[in-house]
Write an enzyme that holds these catalytic residues in place. Sequence first.
Site, short mmCIF file in Angstrom:
data_model
loop_
_atom_site.label_atom_id
_atom_site.label_comp_id
_atom_site.label_asym_id
_atom_site.label_seq_id
_atom_site.Cartn_x
_atom_site.Cartn_y
_atom_site.Cartn_z
N ARG A 49 11.52 -74.12 -43.39
CA ARG A 49 10.34 -73.69 -44.62
C ARG A 49 9.96 -74.98 -45.28
O ARG A 49 10.80 -75.85 -45.34
CB ARG A 49 11.33 -72.91 -45.79
CG ARG A 49 11.71 -71.42 -45.35
CD ARG A 49 10.21 -70.46 -45.24
NE ARG A 49 10.77 -69.31 -44.81
CZ ARG A 49 10.36 -68.76 -43.49
NH1 ARG A 49 10.33 -69.47 -42.72
NH2 ARG A 49 10.57 -67.34 -43.26
N HIS A 107 3.08 -73.69 -37.53
CA HIS A 107 4.13 -72.56 -37.69
C HIS A 107 4.21 -71.67 -36.41
O HIS A 107 4.15 -70.58 -36.69
CB HIS A 107 3.60 -71.92 -38.96
CG HIS A 107 4.59 -71.03 -39.66
ND1 HIS A 107 4.81 -70.82 -41.04
CD2 HIS A 107 5.91 -70.57 -39.13
CE1 HIS A 107 5.75 -70.18 -41.19
NE2 HIS A 107 6.69 -69.78 -40.18
#
Length: 310
Positions: free
Chosen positions: A225, A273
């Site tokens: 994250r 991502h």
Amino acid sequence: MLKVMFSAKPAAWEEYRETLMTAFDAEGLDVDLSRDHDPAEVDYIVFAPNGPVSDFRPYTKTKAVLSLWAGVETVVGNETLTQPLLRMVDHGLTAGMVEWVVGHTLRHHLGMDAHITQQDGVWRDTVYPPIAAQRTVTILGIGALGAACGQALHGLGFPVRGWSRTPKQIENIECFSGDDGLRDTLSGAEVVILLLPDTPDTRHVLNAETLGLLARGGFVINPGRGPLIDDDSLLAALDRGQVAHATLDVFDVEPLPKDHPFWSHPNVTVTPHIASTTRADTASQVIAQQIKRGERGEPFLHVVDRQAGY
């Protein structure tokens, strides 16, 4: 007949509709799958935060909300969500993460950039790595994904350390926990992989102080994250050589703004991502199995702890 609500973006509906029905059929479940059921009649919600459902109060019959995503930080604090929330733990997602993490760990361990990116006619035969057994890898976050990555790296010969907020014992991983354990597992670390959830307790777990604990010239790999890293501290550590290179797949703001200094820094690799994504076929199997457990009166797997945030 069970009524299952699919709440995600329209493109996901096209991707998941057939695979979910195939998985339901394989588990012997009689399901009416739709995007627009009457909320009062819904038995289960297949959920992504980018879908239309944000107020769960009308879903009075719903037995569980099944997340399509591994991360739940954007929904776990929703006060209207009183039904059990189930994290996506999917063998396809896990395999994808293991492959990405192992690939980038080996890239840095082997010093590939020194040979591949400098095609300038210089014979750099003095650049070679130690063997894996001589380079310890540290994983912050040894849940399902972190443990799987740790086992794969151990299989290649790397000594693996792992840190979690609470004590764990995992075969082939030297486990640490708590604040003191964080310092111990980062001290002298040469490769640090972040796979922690995004919670108030994990925000900026890598900061000026903790980055200073790494072995000089270590590597940071973050497929976890974005908020786990303080960007300014990482840039400063890169500029002074404390960190040799950072490979980052996740960021505070996504997509990463075009003017962010990570894009232009010579010792940062940005990936969009894509370290691992939920695969419709394997995720559908997990969802069908969870619903079957619910219908049999068996406990759900991977229920989110609301207080812990994951």
